[in-house]
Scaffold this active site. Sequence first.
Site, PDB file in Angstrom:
ATOM      1  N   GLU A  42       4.849  -8.542  -5.009  1.00  0.00           N
ATOM      2  CA  GLU A  42       4.210  -7.844  -6.132  1.00  0.00           C
ATOM      3  C   GLU A  42       3.675  -6.482  -5.707  1.00  0.00           C
ATOM      4  OE1 GLU A  42       3.840  -7.112  -9.455  1.00  0.00           O
ATOM      5  OE2 GLU A  42       3.761  -9.272  -9.718  1.00  0.00           O
ATOM      6  N   ASP A  86      10.598   7.328  -0.992  1.00  0.00           N
ATOM      7  CA  ASP A  86       9.769   6.162  -1.315  1.00  0.00           C
ATOM      8  C   ASP A  86       9.967   5.743  -2.776  1.00  0.00           C
ATOM      9  OD1 ASP A  86       7.192   4.445  -0.687  1.00  0.00           O
ATOM     10  OD2 ASP A  86       6.768   5.498  -2.553  1.00  0.00           O
ATOM     11  N   GLU A 133       0.447   9.735   4.393  1.00  0.00           N
ATOM     12  CA  GLU A 133       0.611   9.305   5.782  1.00  0.00           C
ATOM     13  C   GLU A 133       0.807  10.556   6.643  1.00  0.00           C
ATOM     14  OE1 GLU A 133       0.632   6.045   6.745  1.00  0.00           O
ATOM     15  OE2 GLU A 133       0.258   5.426   4.683  1.00  0.00           O
ATOM     16  N   VAL A 175       5.818  -2.427  -5.473  1.00  0.00           N
ATOM     17  CA  VAL A 175       5.936  -1.386  -6.503  1.00  0.00           C
ATOM     18  C   VAL A 175       4.678  -1.441  -7.361  1.00  0.00           C
ATOM     19  CG1 VAL A 175       7.395  -0.397  -8.292  1.00  0.00           C
ATOM     20  CG2 VAL A 175       8.416  -1.909  -6.591  1.00  0.00           C
ATOM     21  N   GLY A 200      -3.026   2.332  -1.471  1.00  0.00           N
ATOM     22  CA  GLY A 200      -4.379   2.188  -0.945  1.00  0.00           C
ATOM     23  C   GLY A 200      -4.542   0.811  -0.329  1.00  0.00           C
ATOM     24  N   ARG A 259       1.932  -4.121  17.823  1.00  0.00           N
ATOM     25  CA  ARG A 259       2.791  -3.540  18.848  1.00  0.00           C
ATOM     26  C   ARG A 259       1.999  -3.379  20.151  1.00  0.00           C
ATOM     27  NH1 ARG A 259       5.534   0.781  15.737  1.00  0.00           N
ATOM     28  NH2 ARG A 259       6.344  -1.017  14.614  1.00  0.00           N
ATOM     29  N   LYS A 286       8.336  -2.015   0.691  1.00  0.00           N
ATOM     30  CA  LYS A 286       9.383  -1.590  -0.255  1.00  0.00           C
ATOM     31  C   LYS A 286      10.673  -1.204   0.442  1.00  0.00           C
ATOM     32  CE  LYS A 286       6.450   2.033   0.380  1.00  0.00           C
ATOM     33  NZ  LYS A 286       5.010   2.212   0.332  1.00  0.00           N
ATOM     34  N   GLY A 333      -6.635  11.175   2.863  1.00  0.00           N
ATOM     35  CA  GLY A 333      -6.077   9.892   3.289  1.00  0.00           C
ATOM     36  C   GLY A 333      -5.024   9.339   2.348  1.00  0.00           C
ATOM     37  N   LYS A 376      11.577   2.201  -4.416  1.00  0.00           N
ATOM     38  CA  LYS A 376      10.925   1.364  -5.431  1.00  0.00           C
ATOM     39  C   LYS A 376      11.809   1.215  -6.667  1.00  0.00           C
ATOM     40  CE  LYS A 376       6.285   2.506  -3.775  1.00  0.00           C
ATOM     41  NZ  LYS A 376       5.243   3.554  -3.818  1.00  0.00           N
TER      42      LYS A 376
END
Lengths: 420, 420
Positions: A112, A183, A172, A115, A284, A32, A88, A169, A187
């Site tokens: 892959e 989320d 988010e 999920v 991760g 961006r 996702k 970490g 999934k």
Amino acid sequence: MCIGLLGLGRIGRAVADAAPALGIECRSALVREPRKHLTSSLTLETDGLRVIDSGIDVLVEVLGGTEPARSLVIGALDRGIPVVTANKSLMAAHGPELREVAARAGVPLLYEAAVLAGVPFVGALAGRPVMASATRIDGILNGTSHFITSAIERGATFGEALADANARGFAEPDSRADTSSRDAAEKLTILLHLCGAGHVTAADICRRGIETLTPADFAAARRLGGSIKPVACASLEPGRCGSWAGPAFIAAGHPFAHFSGVTNALELRSATGEPILFAGPGAGPAVTAATILDDVHTCSNGSNGSAGSWGSWGSVRSTGSVRGAVVRGARFDVSAARFDQPPASRWFLRIVTEQISDAHLAEFLAARNVAAARIERGADDIAVLTVPASWAVAQSAARTLEQLGAFVTALPVVGREVPR
Amino acid sequence: MCIGLLGLGRIGRAVADAAPALGIECRSALVREPRKHLTSSLTLETDGLRVIDSGIDVLVEVLGGTEPARSLVIGALDRGIPVVTANKSLMAAHGPELREVAARAGVPLLYEAAVLAGVPFVGALAGRPVMASATRIDGILNGTSHFITSAIERGATFGEALADANARGFAEPDSRADTSSRDAAEKLTILLHLCGAGHVTAADICRRGIETLTPADFAAARRLGGSIKPVACASLEPGRCGSWAGPAFIAAGHPFAHFSGVTNALELRSATGEPILFAGPGAGPAVTAATILDDVHTCSNGSNGSAGSWGSWGSVRSTGSVRGAVVRGARFDVSAARFDQPPASRWFLRIVTEQISDAHLAEFLAARNVAAARIERGADDIAVLTVPASWAVAQSAARTLEQLGAFVTALPVVGREVPR
């Protein structure tokens, strides 16, 4: 072998970093704000089509969100360029459409990492009709909420646990998608698509956040020999279809009871009832990048890669194939079923009340068709495990108790194990 | 879609029974004695080539053993007929050769049911380079021996447990392949091939049976906070390669500790150390037939099916590709490594002795570089958990103790969890 990246966030950078060791050239990236990536050696673009048209073999989409991801993925597939995505939200919202585009173009679309990012099973579920005829899906599909519930179980408040997840970490900056179970619902939607229910949207999934859980809920669950985990589950049995994304009671004998931290897990049951378990890291940057690069290799190899493989069975089933229904062990087509209520199950109730005795509570629940299989009274609350009942029946009983002045937490029970 | 069967035992019959519901016609079957199958509606053949040449789309090989299975599989591949096999002895002994034949012919050779029959992961391991760069493999790969050890743990003798396994149909009439860990060693060999060590044979795997385990061994393990399971494991780390198929000590914190009965499980660790777990049914006619039929579908779909997919990465790696070495996180080529000793690990020792005090034992072990991290004395024996040491060092200490009149059981410890 040459890829282009849509997105250069944590996952995009991890892909760019790991690619060279696999002999994969990372040519350009859509960003961006190019000035945020001055140290990057990639060609930076602010127009996604320039990435797609830069002579790449595979497009890797890690923008997140639905637009412009959807349009750009369609653009690449239409040009005959294979696409690998870890997105996702995109696959939950537009998976059936994108798989159709890929099939029409005869080009691989692999996801892959969308999920259980670190555990390859989506390809198997997509390509194997018997495997995809699961009658029950149970998953811990969001690592952040798993980390937070594990911390609350050890005594932290929700706020403390979230702050810890942020500091490590795992979460988010905006963690509402994780803590609201959105989320996990996305999934689960992708999994339902792969099992033939291509009509389900994430909005259909009955969903509840983890924000209101307290250590007292976990203490009550522990008195009943179980725990509470953030679970996404669905039943695909005839007449019993339903879905749930939110906290659930897990008996101590269930495999999920032994996982903690950010681990993700998925259990699939078929008509024969023998469960299959997949578990491992669910997120991760490094883990996700590794799975993305395996997908890129798969595309280039021509294997697993024909759109036929990842799309066909789901789409055959979602168009009402009798074959899928037969595989499932009954002439039952999930593509017409409703999933907008939690499946029937036992229920875990934590009841805070001063008025009601154990005997009265047992009588009350039995009269409302959600009899207590076990009652454990604590210092400040009553923990109940009920017999199996529908969501409507359990909710009705809980609401009535609340009208009588009680405070009630009602969560579905996952797994067949009856707590000791 | 039409298949031919080599073999019509329990698994072959289950395939023939389940095929029609998937729209798969089962045309003919190779049997040794047609008069044993008078009720079968299939065309029975005593010459395998007649099955291969009967106009089938896919050959399903469930004969077991290496010949005539090997010759017939090669015959089919050479004629351009895809092959699906569940035969672990065949794939362990001739997998690299057969994959080469399939690659040369450009024909799929799938064997998802050969390891963890009910859990699809072989295709992923074969087709995904990063996934196949595991540095450590730990598996419970044989359900019969897992059932037997679980029964011994509950107090049964080996003989009673074996009789029970036979009565329930878990064990074959000749169960020596299961109880001697030969079956598990064959499956581990297949996994090592897929991870690039195509030179390993089942005879290279250091192997020990479960016949000599007694409830006292399990009681000693329990005092150390662990259990004993029949494990097949391998290390693929530079300078630490090794393999083992036999009983091993499992700490209570390890996922394997929570599995029992006939469940199979596989844990893969990579250089980044985050383990991936697969678990589920490892055998049984219905489970195996379901996976075989999914493989048949995959062949017909053209997906996952190019011999490139299931063979290429393993063979690239086994010919010494630098890429495989880089993926593994170090420039290390497992295709030249030796696997004929158990990997270095902590060791579980159960010592029956009347002469040696705890203090003397600790001093003795420390002097032999296999110091005790923990010692728990029981009524009749001493249970010890050592620091990490090589097989040679641990064996040498055990042999010396035996020369001093002690009875010693020495088993490797699986998992990084340090028992509490």
